[in-house]
Design an enzyme around this catalytic site. Structure first.
Site, PDB file in Angstrom:
ATOM      1  N   GLU A 286       0.845  -1.209   0.000  1.00  0.00           N
ATOM      2  CA  GLU A 286       0.000   0.000   0.000  1.00  0.00           C
ATOM      3  C   GLU A 286       0.878   1.255   0.000  1.00  0.00           C
ATOM      4  OE1 GLU A 286      -3.302   0.128  -0.388  1.00  0.00           O
ATOM      5  OE2 GLU A 286      -3.241  -2.038  -0.576  1.00  0.00           O
ATOM      6  N   TRP A 289       1.619   2.004  -3.364  1.00  0.00           N
ATOM      7  CA  TRP A 289       0.586   2.681  -4.170  1.00  0.00           C
ATOM      8  C   TRP A 289       0.838   4.186  -4.187  1.00  0.00           C
ATOM      9  CZ3 TRP A 289      -2.905   1.459  -7.732  1.00  0.00           C
ATOM     10  CH2 TRP A 289      -3.357   0.137  -7.823  1.00  0.00           C
ATOM     11  N   TRP A 317     -21.078  13.720 -18.620  1.00  0.00           N
ATOM     12  CA  TRP A 317     -21.218  14.084 -17.208  1.00  0.00           C
ATOM     13  C   TRP A 317     -22.303  15.151 -17.050  1.00  0.00           C
ATOM     14  CZ3 TRP A 317     -18.310  10.665 -14.857  1.00  0.00           C
ATOM     15  CH2 TRP A 317     -17.084  10.294 -15.379  1.00  0.00           C
ATOM     16  N   ASN A 352     -10.455   4.060   3.449  1.00  0.00           N
ATOM     17  CA  ASN A 352     -10.194   3.841   2.019  1.00  0.00           C
ATOM     18  C   ASN A 352     -11.332   3.107   1.298  1.00  0.00           C
ATOM     19  OD1 ASN A 352      -8.483   3.746  -0.417  1.00  0.00           O
ATOM     20  ND2 ASN A 352      -8.543   1.550  -0.015  1.00  0.00           N
ATOM     21  N   TRP A 370     -15.573  13.456 -12.040  1.00  0.00           N
ATOM     22  CA  TRP A 370     -14.687  13.085 -10.929  1.00  0.00           C
ATOM     23  C   TRP A 370     -13.924  14.283 -10.384  1.00  0.00           C
ATOM     24  CZ3 TRP A 370      -9.461  14.006 -11.440  1.00  0.00           C
ATOM     25  CH2 TRP A 370      -8.928  14.081 -12.740  1.00  0.00           C
ATOM     26  N   TRP A 393      -9.304   9.169  -7.669  1.00  0.00           N
ATOM     27  CA  TRP A 393     -10.509   9.586  -8.403  1.00  0.00           C
ATOM     28  C   TRP A 393     -10.520   9.043  -9.820  1.00  0.00           C
ATOM     29  CZ3 TRP A 393     -15.058  11.003  -6.724  1.00  0.00           C
ATOM     30  CH2 TRP A 393     -15.146  11.409  -5.399  1.00  0.00           C
TER      31      TRP A 393
HETATM   32  P1  FAD Z   1      -3.091   2.545   5.248  1.00  0.00           P
HETATM   33  O1  FAD Z   1      -4.014   1.485   4.762  1.00  0.00           O
HETATM   34  O2  FAD Z   1      -2.550   2.405   6.609  1.00  0.00           O
HETATM   35  O3  FAD Z   1      -1.910   2.644   4.187  1.00  0.00           O
HETATM   36  C1  FAD Z   1      -0.628   3.199   4.527  1.00  0.00           C
HETATM   37  C2  FAD Z   1      -0.259   4.288   3.565  1.00  0.00           C
HETATM   38  O4  FAD Z   1      -0.170   3.767   2.235  1.00  0.00           O
HETATM   39  C3  FAD Z   1      -1.267   5.408   3.488  1.00  0.00           C
HETATM   40  O5  FAD Z   1      -1.087   6.336   4.532  1.00  0.00           O
HETATM   41  C4  FAD Z   1      -0.966   5.992   2.114  1.00  0.00           C
HETATM   42  O6  FAD Z   1       0.147   6.850   2.145  1.00  0.00           O
HETATM   43  C5  FAD Z   1      -0.593   4.754   1.307  1.00  0.00           C
HETATM   44  N1  FAD Z   1      -1.781   4.261   0.602  1.00  0.00           N
HETATM   45  C6  FAD Z   1      -2.661   3.321   0.994  1.00  0.00           C
HETATM   46  N2  FAD Z   1      -3.604   3.117   0.051  1.00  0.00           N
HETATM   47  C7  FAD Z   1      -3.309   3.971  -0.956  1.00  0.00           C
HETATM   48  C8  FAD Z   1      -3.911   4.258  -2.212  1.00  0.00           C
HETATM   49  N3  FAD Z   1      -4.998   3.602  -2.653  1.00  0.00           N
HETATM   50  N4  FAD Z   1      -3.359   5.212  -2.985  1.00  0.00           N
HETATM   51  C9  FAD Z   1      -2.237   5.884  -2.595  1.00  0.00           C
HETATM   52  N5  FAD Z   1      -1.624   5.644  -1.410  1.00  0.00           N
HETATM   53  C10 FAD Z   1      -2.148   4.712  -0.611  1.00  0.00           C
HETATM   54  N6  FAD Z   1      -4.609   9.021  -0.031  1.00  0.00           N
HETATM   55  C11 FAD Z   1      -3.944  10.109   0.373  1.00  0.00           C
HETATM   56  O7  FAD Z   1      -2.939   9.995   1.086  1.00  0.00           O
HETATM   57  N7  FAD Z   1      -4.375  11.352   0.013  1.00  0.00           N
HETATM   58  C12 FAD Z   1      -5.479  11.552  -0.762  1.00  0.00           C
HETATM   59  O8  FAD Z   1      -5.814  12.699  -1.084  1.00  0.00           O
HETATM   60  C13 FAD Z   1      -6.209  10.404  -1.173  1.00  0.00           C
HETATM   61  N8  FAD Z   1      -7.347  10.528  -1.902  1.00  0.00           N
HETATM   62  C14 FAD Z   1      -8.039   9.405  -2.292  1.00  0.00           C
HETATM   63  C15 FAD Z   1      -9.191   9.537  -3.077  1.00  0.00           C
HETATM   64  C16 FAD Z   1      -9.914   8.416  -3.474  1.00  0.00           C
HETATM   65  C17 FAD Z   1     -11.159   8.577  -4.330  1.00  0.00           C
HETATM   66  C18 FAD Z   1      -9.471   7.138  -3.101  1.00  0.00           C
HETATM   67  C19 FAD Z   1     -10.234   5.906  -3.509  1.00  0.00           C
HETATM   68  C20 FAD Z   1      -8.319   6.985  -2.330  1.00  0.00           C
HETATM   69  C21 FAD Z   1      -7.589   8.105  -1.924  1.00  0.00           C
HETATM   70  N9  FAD Z   1      -6.407   7.986  -1.148  1.00  0.00           N
HETATM   71  C22 FAD Z   1      -5.727   9.112  -0.776  1.00  0.00           C
HETATM   72  C23 FAD Z   1      -5.825   6.659  -0.846  1.00  0.00           C
HETATM   73  C24 FAD Z   1      -6.248   6.018   0.474  1.00  0.00           C
HETATM   74  O9  FAD Z   1      -7.618   6.079   0.637  1.00  0.00           O
HETATM   75  C25 FAD Z   1      -5.564   6.653   1.691  1.00  0.00           C
HETATM   76  O10 FAD Z   1      -4.180   6.759   1.471  1.00  0.00           O
HETATM   77  C26 FAD Z   1      -5.781   5.821   2.959  1.00  0.00           C
HETATM   78  O11 FAD Z   1      -7.141   5.652   3.206  1.00  0.00           O
HETATM   79  C27 FAD Z   1      -5.108   6.488   4.130  1.00  0.00           C
HETATM   80  O12 FAD Z   1      -5.377   5.821   5.330  1.00  0.00           O
HETATM   81  P2  FAD Z   1      -4.235   5.051   6.109  1.00  0.00           P
HETATM   82  O13 FAD Z   1      -3.057   5.930   6.304  1.00  0.00           O
HETATM   83  O14 FAD Z   1      -4.843   4.440   7.306  1.00  0.00           O
HETATM   84  O15 FAD Z   1      -3.840   3.932   5.052  1.00  0.00           O
END
Ligand code: FAD
Length: 488
Positions: A286, A289, A317, A352, A370, A393
């Protein structure tokens, strides 16, 4: 006397901060500055953006914490407000450093501004040095076998995982900071008005503790309590099964290298427990990602506001303002969507799994572009991050790299029943539904009259009727996307 100016941006930390470390090792006097830039004109092409409302709250606390920390370690930190490149130039004129140092950023606007400033400073014989600090792999360090860029995540991950494991260097310690006597004046943080006052909507943000030491504590707690079950719990929005490090990462209060480094120890100490190791590895994937998001944005800078796949411009849209406002406020009448949008408003963060659901609902069931959702998230998320937000998005809309296929329209009812089967998440954020039995908590419109009465709910009065019919709006989305496919 060799003087260096260190410009902090999205790297508000002392540990593992290469620009700061280098300055402290090689210069006699080091001045650290943070600049609040609300003045650089916002240009469509580069996607320049002022920091959003929720992040202003975080920034205030993060800067306050950082200032204390820097002073505790004997350093000098000043705050300035204005057009960033002009402010740096003014500081250079005033304090006359031989060098300006910063850690690199990767957004199109960040790169553009830094390039311009660098050449201006170099013309004045000021040394400019930039460092890798906020990514494990810079976008140009990862290439396919044929020298191209990645557009699909899995091969990207397969490429970088072993390399990071092998090449990862020990994170840098807090450097020996250098105090200075002739510091230029600093703004006063409170004068910046970063905290909301009229009204103060930040009550629910008290779940957060911004700042570098708190980021570390959060990481340690996650490693102790949740990392070994990460993959099993990460999709349940009512459980604190994810690390919630995202806002700390967005502000650079912790480096991805430090996270990876600590997790690698956790992996090693879980040797023999393959289940725990697999869970930790999913967590690392993750983190990757986030790296992938920067890889995509760097190589396709136009995607800040344009679909990566051109044909998605042809989706018909409809920017329905009334529907959009109801979505923003968590008043759609679809419980899991409203719970997510209210969690966002209340706490500045959303789980997420629910981000994917609210995104799919807006873009597909409501056919709202979006970019409108991305904009709202930018203003309301404490972890707003241009690369991850855009990727998220575009994933939801189907227009990005490795995105959800256009025909995948999440059903918020079945998703809610699957990932929040007891309705705990709904009861926390949509309390007016808390009296409903689990059977109906994700679809109150199907509850018989007597069940609604017992739960003290009148649909349309205490809780909205659904904004759209899920079945027909799904079909409308499929038709709209099919039209786009036909015409391209
Ligand atoms: P954890 O599950 O603990 O993951 C650890 C770290 O991995 C996160 O802090 C993040 O840095 C990274 N990570 C995890 N999943 C993703 C992912 N899908 N994409 C990119 N990095 C990821 N994340 C943001 O940091 N900023 C945003 O503005 C953002 N906008 C989003 C918009 C949409 C529509 C979606 C579907 C996802 C978005 N995310 C964003 C990704 C993700 O939702 C968050 O990073 C995550 O929920 C953060 O919670 P956590 O730190 O507990 O994640």
């Amino acid at each position: 006397m060799k003087k260096a100016l260190v410009w902090l941006r999205d790297d508000l930390r002392l540990r593992d901060n290469p620009a700061l470390h280098h300055a402290c090792e090689h210069y006699d006097a080091v001045l650290i500055v943070y600049i609040l830039d609300d003045e650089t004109p916002q240009t469509e092409n580069y996607g320049d953006r002022r920091i959003g409302g929720a992040q202003r709250w975080w920034l205030h606390h993060s800067l306050s914490d950082l200032k204390d920390n820097i002073e505790k370690h004997g350093g000098t930190f000043i705050l300035r407000r204005g057009q960033a490149n002009t402010v740096v130039q003014n500081l250079v004129d005033e304090w006359e450093p031989q060098a300006v140092l910063w850690n690199r950023r990767y957004t199109p606007w960040g790169i553009n501004h830094d390039k311009n400033l660098k050449s201006k400073l170099q013309d004045q014989n000021i040394a400019v040095q930039s460092f890798k600090a906020n990514l494990l792999m810079e976008p140009w360090e990862v290439q396919t076998k044929t020298g191209g860029n990645y557009g699909v995540y899995t091969p990207f991950w397969k490429n970088i995982r072993p390399r990071i494991m092998q090449e990862l260097e020990t994170p840098l310690d807090i450097p020996q900071l250098k105090s200075i006597e002739d510091s230029p004046a600093s703004d006063t943080l409170n004068d910046w008005g970063l905290l909301p006052t009229q009204p103060d909507w930040s009550g629910g943000f008290n779940i957060w503790s911004p700042g570098e030491d708190n980021a570390l504590k959060r990481l340690d707690r996650f490693i102790d309590q949740a990392a070994a079950q990460y993959d099993e719990q990460r999709d349940q929005p009512s459980v604190e099964g994810t690390s919630r490090l995202s806002p700390h990462l967005a502000f650079g209060e912790i480096s991805p290298r430090l996270i990876w480094y600590k997790l690698r120890f956790a992996l090693e100490s879980a040797s023999g427990n393959t289940n725990a190791q697999d869970n930790i590895d999913v967590y690392l994937s993750e983190i990757a990602w986030r790296e992938f998001a920067y890889h995509l944005l760097f190589h396709h800078p136009q995607t800040i506001n344009q679909p990566l796949k051109d044909k998605y411009n042809k989706v018909p849209w409809i920017m329905n303002e009334d529907m959009y406002q109801k979505w923003c406020k968590g008043q759609t009448g679809i419980p899991i969507i409203d719970a997510g949008m209210r969690q966002l408003l209340q706490t500045g963060w959303m789980h997420n799994r629910v981000r994917m659901l609210v995104g799919s609902f807006l873009v597909k069931n409501c056919l709202i572009p979006w970019q409108a959702g991305e904009n709202w998230f930018w203003d309301t998320l404490v972890d707003a991050d241009q690369a991850s937000n855009v990727m998220g998005w575009q994933w939801v809309a189907g227009s990005g790299a490795d995105a959800a296929p256009y025909f995948r329209v999440f059903n918020p009812v079945t998703q809610g029943e699957r990932f929040d089967s007891n309705g705990d998440y709904i009861r926390e954020f949509v309390p007016e539904l808390s009296g409903l039995p689990n059977q109906y908590i994700h679809k109150p419109w199907e509850a018989p009259e007597d069940v609604l009465r017992e739960a003290r709910i009148k649909l349309g009065t205490h809780y909205p009727k659904p904004l759209v019919d899920l079945k027909t709006s799904r079909q409308a989305a499929l038709d709209a996307y099919a039209k786009m496919k036909e015409s391209s």
